[in-house]
Design an enzyme around this catalytic site. Structure first.
Site, mmCIF file in Angstrom:
data_model
loop_
_atom_site.group_PDB
_atom_site.id
_atom_site.type_symbol
_atom_site.label_atom_id
_atom_site.label_comp_id
_atom_site.label_asym_id
_atom_site.label_seq_id
_atom_site.Cartn_x
_atom_site.Cartn_y
_atom_site.Cartn_z
ATOM 1 C CE LYS A 111 46.788 47.394 38.254
ATOM 2 N NZ LYS A 111 46.847 48.868 39.093
ATOM 3 C CE LYS A 203 41.131 42.433 40.678
ATOM 4 N NZ LYS A 203 42.005 43.094 41.187
ATOM 5 C CE LYS A 206 39.065 51.560 39.808
ATOM 6 N NZ LYS A 206 40.025 52.246 40.404
HETATM 7 P P1 TYM Z 1 41.809 49.828 43.617
HETATM 8 O O1 TYM Z 1 41.551 51.208 43.065
HETATM 9 O O2 TYM Z 1 41.946 48.903 42.597
HETATM 10 O O3 TYM Z 1 40.558 49.527 44.282
HETATM 11 C C1 TYM Z 1 39.935 50.217 45.256
HETATM 12 C C2 TYM Z 1 39.305 49.228 46.224
HETATM 13 O O4 TYM Z 1 38.141 48.322 45.839
HETATM 14 C C3 TYM Z 1 38.595 47.046 46.063
HETATM 15 N N1 TYM Z 1 38.036 46.034 44.914
HETATM 16 C C4 TYM Z 1 37.269 45.290 45.079
HETATM 17 N N2 TYM Z 1 36.776 44.510 46.135
HETATM 18 C C5 TYM Z 1 35.958 43.536 45.847
HETATM 19 N N3 TYM Z 1 35.742 42.873 44.734
HETATM 20 C C6 TYM Z 1 36.370 43.443 43.479
HETATM 21 N N4 TYM Z 1 36.135 43.225 42.374
HETATM 22 C C7 TYM Z 1 37.138 44.585 43.764
HETATM 23 N N5 TYM Z 1 37.766 45.508 43.058
HETATM 24 C C8 TYM Z 1 38.398 46.213 43.487
HETATM 25 C C9 TYM Z 1 40.035 46.957 46.503
HETATM 26 O O5 TYM Z 1 40.359 45.661 47.012
HETATM 27 C C10 TYM Z 1 40.509 48.375 46.981
HETATM 28 O O6 TYM Z 1 40.179 48.107 48.357
HETATM 29 N N6 TYM Z 1 46.376 49.421 45.692
HETATM 30 C C11 TYM Z 1 44.745 50.228 45.667
HETATM 31 C C12 TYM Z 1 44.994 51.538 46.188
HETATM 32 C C13 TYM Z 1 45.927 51.908 47.140
HETATM 33 C C14 TYM Z 1 45.600 51.881 48.524
HETATM 34 C C15 TYM Z 1 46.546 52.448 49.225
HETATM 35 C C16 TYM Z 1 44.599 51.049 49.371
HETATM 36 C C17 TYM Z 1 46.840 52.759 47.135
HETATM 37 N N7 TYM Z 1 47.368 52.906 48.233
HETATM 38 C C18 TYM Z 1 46.827 52.419 50.658
HETATM 39 C C19 TYM Z 1 44.718 50.918 50.787
HETATM 40 C C20 TYM Z 1 45.715 51.368 51.202
HETATM 41 C C21 TYM Z 1 44.337 49.928 44.519
HETATM 42 O O7 TYM Z 1 44.666 49.708 43.302
HETATM 43 O O8 TYM Z 1 42.800 49.777 44.683
#
Ligand code: TYM
Length: 342
Positions: A111, A203, A206
Site C-alpha cells: 500500500k 487478487k 477495490k
Molecule cells: P478489507 O476491507 O480489505 O476486506 C474485507 C474482507 O474481505 C476479504 N477479501 C477477500 N477475500 C477473498 N478474496 C479477495 N479477493 C478478497 N479481498 C478482500 C478480506 O480478507 C477481509 O476479510 N484489515 C482488514 C479490515 C480489518 C479487520 C479487522 C478484519 C480491520 N480490522 C479486524 C478482521 C478483524 C481489511 O483491510 O479488509
C-alpha cells in the site's frame, strides 16, 4: 468464551472477493456464535478519504452487511470510530508491538508503494489498530480472506507479548495467567482468495483501476453479465477434474467462484461442466452470479434510501459494543498500571 469479530474497510465498492471470502462465512457464524461485525472507518483514513465519500461508504458497507443477511438482532453491527476504546487499546499495542514486526508487513509495503517516506504513520501502525479491534472484545475467532493472514499472526504476537510482559500484573489483578486469547484465524471455504477477472495472478481488489477486474456488490445484472463474458480465460475447455485446473489460474478462479456461489465444491462444478467451452460455462456463471447478487444490490439500494435507519443501527451496535470494550479497557488500564476512577 467464544466470540467472533471481523471487519471491512469502507474505502470503495465492496466486491465478490469481500462477499465470498468473508461475508458468506459471517452470515453462517451468526447462527451459532456471538458475533461482532465492524465497519472499520478509522482504518480507512490511513489513506486519504474525502469526508463526504467516507460517510457515504460507511453507510454503504453497512447496507451491504444487512442486504447480504447480517442481522442486527443477532450480531453487533457498528462502525469503529464510535467505540473509542479501539483507538485507546491501539495506543497501548503501539507500545507492545515492535517496529521490526511492522517492517515485515507485506500489506504495508504494497500500500505504501515506492514513496514509503510519505505514507501515513497510521498506515504503518494499521496492524496494531487491527489487533486492538479484535482484542478489545477478547475475540477468539476471526473469519477473513487469505490476504489478512499476516495481520492475524501479528495479532497473536501482540496478545502473546502483552500476556508475557504483564504476566505478574495480570495474575495480581486476578486474570490468571493470560489476559488476551490467542485469536484463531478462520480462513476457510472455496474462495478465500478470489482473483481478478482480468488477471488470474492478482487478487480481486477495490483498488484495481479496471472495473472489469471485479464484480461489485452494487453491479446490476447487465454489468455482471458483461464482466463475466469479458473475463480472461485460456483457450482449452474445462477439465473434468480439479487436478486439471493446475497452471490455469483464470479457469481455476472462475470455477472457484461458481462453487462458492452455489455452495458446492470445484469437483462438483467440474462434474457438471467438465469438457464445456468457456462460452457455455460463463453463461451458467452469469446465471448463478445474477441470482445470488442482484437481490443484494437491490436491497442495498432500498436501504441506502433511508440513511437514518442505517445510522440508528450503527448507534445501537456501538452502544452494545462499547459495553464489552469498556470492560476490557478498565482491566487493561489496571494491568498496565494506569490510575483511574473507580
Ligand atoms: P478489507 O476491507 O480489505 O476486506 C474485507 C474482507 O474481505 C476479504 N477479501 C477477500 N477475500 C477473498 N478474496 C479477495 N479477493 C478478497 N479481498 C478482500 C478480506 O480478507 C477481509 O476479510 N484489515 C482488514 C479490515 C480489518 C479487520 C479487522 C478484519 C480491520 N480490522 C479486524 C478482521 C478483524 C481489511 O483491510 O479488509
Amino acid at each position: 468464551k467464544e466470540l467472533v469479530f471481523s471487519g471491512m474497510q469502507p474505502t470503495g465498492n465492496l466486491h465478490l472477493g469481500n462477499y465470498l471470502g468473508a461475508m458468506i462465512r459471517w452470515i453462517e457464524l451468526q447462527k451459532t456464535m456471538e458475533c461482532i461485525y465492524c465497519v472499520v472507518d478509522m482504518h480507512a483514513i490511513t489513506v486519504w478519504q474525502d469526508p463526504a465519500d467516507l460517510k457515504r461508504q460507511i453507510r454503504e458497507v453497512t447496507a451491504a452487511y444487512l442486504a447480504a443477511g447480517l442481522d442486527p438482532k443477532k450480531s453487533i453491527i457498528f462502525n469503529q470510530s464510535q467505540v473509542h476504546q479501539h483507538a485507546e487499546l491501539a495506543w497501548i499495542f503501539n507500545c507492545v508491538a515492535r517496529i521490526g514486526w511492522m517492517n515485515r508487513m507485506t500489506q504495508f509495503k504494497e500500500k505504501a508503494g515506492k514513496d514509503r517516506e510519505n505514507a501515513s504513520l497510521g498506515l504503518y501502525a494499521y496492524p496494531s489498530l487491527m489487533a486492538a479491534d479484535i482484542l478489545v472484545y477478547r475475540a477468539t475467532h476471526v473469519p477473513v480472506g487469505e490476504d489478512q493472514k499476516q495481520h492475524l499472526e501479528l495479532t497473536r504476537d501482540v496478545a502473546q507479548k502483552f500476556n508475557n510482559d504483564y504476566a505478574a500484573s495480570i495474575a495480581e489483578n486476578g486474570y490468571g495467567d493470560a489476559f488476551f486469547p490467542l485469536t484463531e484465524p478462520m480462513i476457510q471455504g472455496p474462495a478465500t482468495r478470489v482473483m481478478s477477472l482480468r488477471d488470474g495472478s492478482k487478487k480481486m481488489s477495490k483498488s484495481d483501476p479496471s472495473d472489469y477486474s471485479r464484480i461489485n456488490l452494487t453491479d446490476d445484472a447487465d454489468t455482471i453479465a458483461q464482466k463475466v463474458r469479458k473475463a480472461k480465460t485460456d483457450p482449452e475447455p474445462l477439465p473434468s477434474e480439479a487436478e486439471g485446473l493446475k497452471g490455469r489460474p483464470e479457469a481455476e478462479n472462475l470455477v472457484a467462484i461458481y462453487a462458492a456461489l452455489t455452495g458446492t465444491t470445484p469437483e462438483d462444478v467440474l462434474r457438471d461442466h467438465g469438457g464445456s467451452q468457456f462460452s457455455g460455462f460463463k453463461a451458467a456463471l452469469v446465471d448463478v452470479a445474477v441470482t445470488k447478487l442482484a437481490p443484494i444490490a437491490g436491497e442495498m439500494r432500498r436501504l441506502m434510501a433511508d440513511p437514518g435507519h442505517i445510522d440508528a443501527i450503527l448507534v445501537d451496535g456501538s452502544d452494545r459494543a462499547r459495553v464489552i470494550a469498556a470492560q476490557t479497557m478498565d482491566a487493561v488500564k489496571d494491568i498496565v498500571g494506569f490510575v483511574r476512577a473507580r
